[in-house]
Design a protein around this motif. Structure first.
Motif, PDB file in Angstrom:
ATOM      1  N   GLN A  65      14.741  -8.280   4.873  1.00 38.54           N
ATOM      2  CA  GLN A  65      14.475  -8.199   3.372  1.00 38.54           C
ATOM      3  C   GLN A  65      14.002  -9.728   2.765  1.00 38.54           C
ATOM      4  O   GLN A  65      13.137  -9.689   1.921  1.00 38.54           O
ATOM      5  CB  GLN A  65      15.773  -7.888   2.469  1.00 38.54           C
ATOM      6  CG  GLN A  65      15.979  -6.159   2.744  1.00 38.54           C
ATOM      7  CD  GLN A  65      17.325  -6.100   2.265  1.00 38.54           C
ATOM      8  OE1 GLN A  65      18.205  -6.808   2.012  1.00 38.54           O
ATOM      9  NE2 GLN A  65      17.537  -4.795   1.595  1.00 38.54           N
ATOM     10  N   ALA A  68      10.551 -10.025   4.177  1.00 40.66           N
ATOM     11  CA  ALA A  68       9.526  -9.210   3.390  1.00 40.66           C
ATOM     12  C   ALA A  68       9.197  -9.950   2.048  1.00 40.66           C
ATOM     13  O   ALA A  68       8.214 -10.016   1.575  1.00 40.66           O
ATOM     14  CB  ALA A  68      10.318  -7.773   2.926  1.00 40.66           C
ATOM     15  N   ARG A  69      10.447 -10.447   1.508  1.00 39.21           N
ATOM     16  CA  ARG A  69      10.125 -11.139  -0.072  1.00 39.21           C
ATOM     17  C   ARG A  69       9.411 -12.515   0.314  1.00 39.21           C
ATOM     18  O   ARG A  69       8.547 -12.671  -0.533  1.00 39.21           O
ATOM     19  CB  ARG A  69      11.455 -11.442  -0.552  1.00 39.21           C
ATOM     20  CG  ARG A  69      11.703 -12.324  -1.686  1.00 39.21           C
ATOM     21  CD  ARG A  69      12.714 -12.780  -2.316  1.00 39.21           C
ATOM     22  NE  ARG A  69      13.770 -11.832  -2.751  1.00 39.21           N
ATOM     23  CZ  ARG A  69      14.820 -12.137  -3.242  1.00 39.21           C
ATOM     24  NH1 ARG A  69      15.413 -13.161  -3.135  1.00 39.21           N
ATOM     25  NH2 ARG A  69      15.711 -11.097  -3.659  1.00 39.21           N
ATOM     26  N   LYS A  72       5.724 -11.230   0.650  1.00 35.39           N
ATOM     27  CA  LYS A  72       5.195 -10.849  -0.425  1.00 35.39           C
ATOM     28  C   LYS A  72       4.886 -12.210  -1.312  1.00 35.39           C
ATOM     29  O   LYS A  72       3.989 -12.258  -2.051  1.00 35.39           O
ATOM     30  CB  LYS A  72       6.269 -10.031  -1.332  1.00 35.39           C
ATOM     31  CG  LYS A  72       5.679  -9.468  -2.535  1.00 35.39           C
ATOM     32  CD  LYS A  72       6.644  -8.446  -3.311  1.00 35.39           C
ATOM     33  CE  LYS A  72       5.942  -8.036  -4.449  1.00 35.39           C
ATOM     34  NZ  LYS A  72       6.655  -7.287  -5.529  1.00 35.39           N
ATOM     35  N   THR A  73       5.735 -12.935  -1.599  1.00 34.82           N
ATOM     36  CA  THR A  73       5.472 -14.389  -2.407  1.00 34.82           C
ATOM     37  C   THR A  73       4.365 -14.906  -1.935  1.00 34.82           C
ATOM     38  O   THR A  73       3.386 -15.442  -2.609  1.00 34.82           O
ATOM     39  CB  THR A  73       6.643 -15.245  -2.147  1.00 34.82           C
ATOM     40  OG1 THR A  73       8.014 -14.588  -2.619  1.00 34.82           O
ATOM     41  CG2 THR A  73       6.721 -16.355  -3.066  1.00 34.82           C
ATOM     42  N   TYR A  75       1.843 -13.710  -0.177  1.00 33.70           N
ATOM     43  CA  TYR A  75       0.469 -12.826  -0.651  1.00 33.70           C
ATOM     44  C   TYR A  75       0.036 -13.145  -2.061  1.00 33.70           C
ATOM     45  O   TYR A  75      -0.957 -13.429  -2.285  1.00 33.70           O
ATOM     46  CB  TYR A  75       0.969 -11.479  -0.282  1.00 33.70           C
ATOM     47  CG  TYR A  75       0.055 -10.397  -0.880  1.00 33.70           C
ATOM     48  CD1 TYR A  75      -1.345 -10.258   0.064  1.00 33.70           C
ATOM     49  CD2 TYR A  75       0.004  -9.736  -1.904  1.00 33.70           C
ATOM     50  CE1 TYR A  75      -2.123  -9.260  -0.476  1.00 33.70           C
ATOM     51  CE2 TYR A  75      -1.011  -8.776  -2.370  1.00 33.70           C
ATOM     52  CZ  TYR A  75      -2.117  -8.634  -1.597  1.00 33.70           C
ATOM     53  OH  TYR A  75      -3.254  -7.771  -2.152  1.00 33.70           O
ATOM     54  N   ASP A  76       1.268 -12.994  -2.849  1.00 33.15           N
ATOM     55  CA  ASP A  76       0.912 -13.333  -4.366  1.00 33.15           C
ATOM     56  C   ASP A  76       0.245 -14.688  -4.494  1.00 33.15           C
ATOM     57  O   ASP A  76      -0.605 -15.111  -5.121  1.00 33.15           O
ATOM     58  CB  ASP A  76       2.029 -13.443  -5.245  1.00 33.15           C
ATOM     59  CG  ASP A  76       2.656 -11.899  -5.143  1.00 33.15           C
ATOM     60  OD1 ASP A  76       1.794 -10.927  -4.871  1.00 33.15           O
ATOM     61  OD2 ASP A  76       3.660 -11.739  -5.644  1.00 33.15           O
TER      62      ASP A  76
END
Length: 127
Positions: A65, A68-69, A72-73, A75-76
């Motif tokens: 997790q 994944a976080r 994602k960060t 990617y943003d």
């Protein structure tokens, strides 16, 4: 009760309305001050305190997790500012390379220390 007397004098007549009402200052983020005539209005009456709910501590995230976080960060960040993402990734790679080099140097030093311990001592002061 008897008759109300009218205030005598100019100053007394001007200050008489101020004695009838007491104005309180507003608290932060309140719209207007309330005028009190000795008693509190239902709006200002304190409500009984509610029982506080016991908060359970948040469950720690698993390694997957967290990864994944982080992805994602990243990617943003890449969508908003690709140059910043490039700097972050290059810094991460640089740190990984320095860690690898430090580990190699530490291993080589360990090998040299072991080799010097087990090698036969040579007498350097021969005549």
């Amino acid at each position: 009760m008897g008759k109300m007397r009218k205030p005598k004098g100019l100053v007394a007549r001007l200050l008489a309305p101020l004695k009838l009402h007491r104005v309180t200052l507003t608290e932060a983020e309140k719209k207007q001050a309330l005028i009190h005539k000795g008693k509190t209005t239902p709006k200002t009456a304190k409500k009984p305190a509610k029982k506080a709910k016991t908060k359970t501590p948040p469950v720690p995230l698993s390694m997957r997790q967290k990864q994944a976080r982080e992805l994602k960060t990243m990617y943003d960040i890449g969508i908003k500012d690709p140059e910043r993402l490039a700097r972050i990734i290059s810094k991460m790679l640089q740190n990984a390379n320095t860690k690898n080099e430090d580990a190699k140097l530490k291993f080589e030093r360990l090998l040299w220390e072991k080799a010097e311990k087990h090698s036969p001592k040579k007498d350097t002061h021969k005549k």
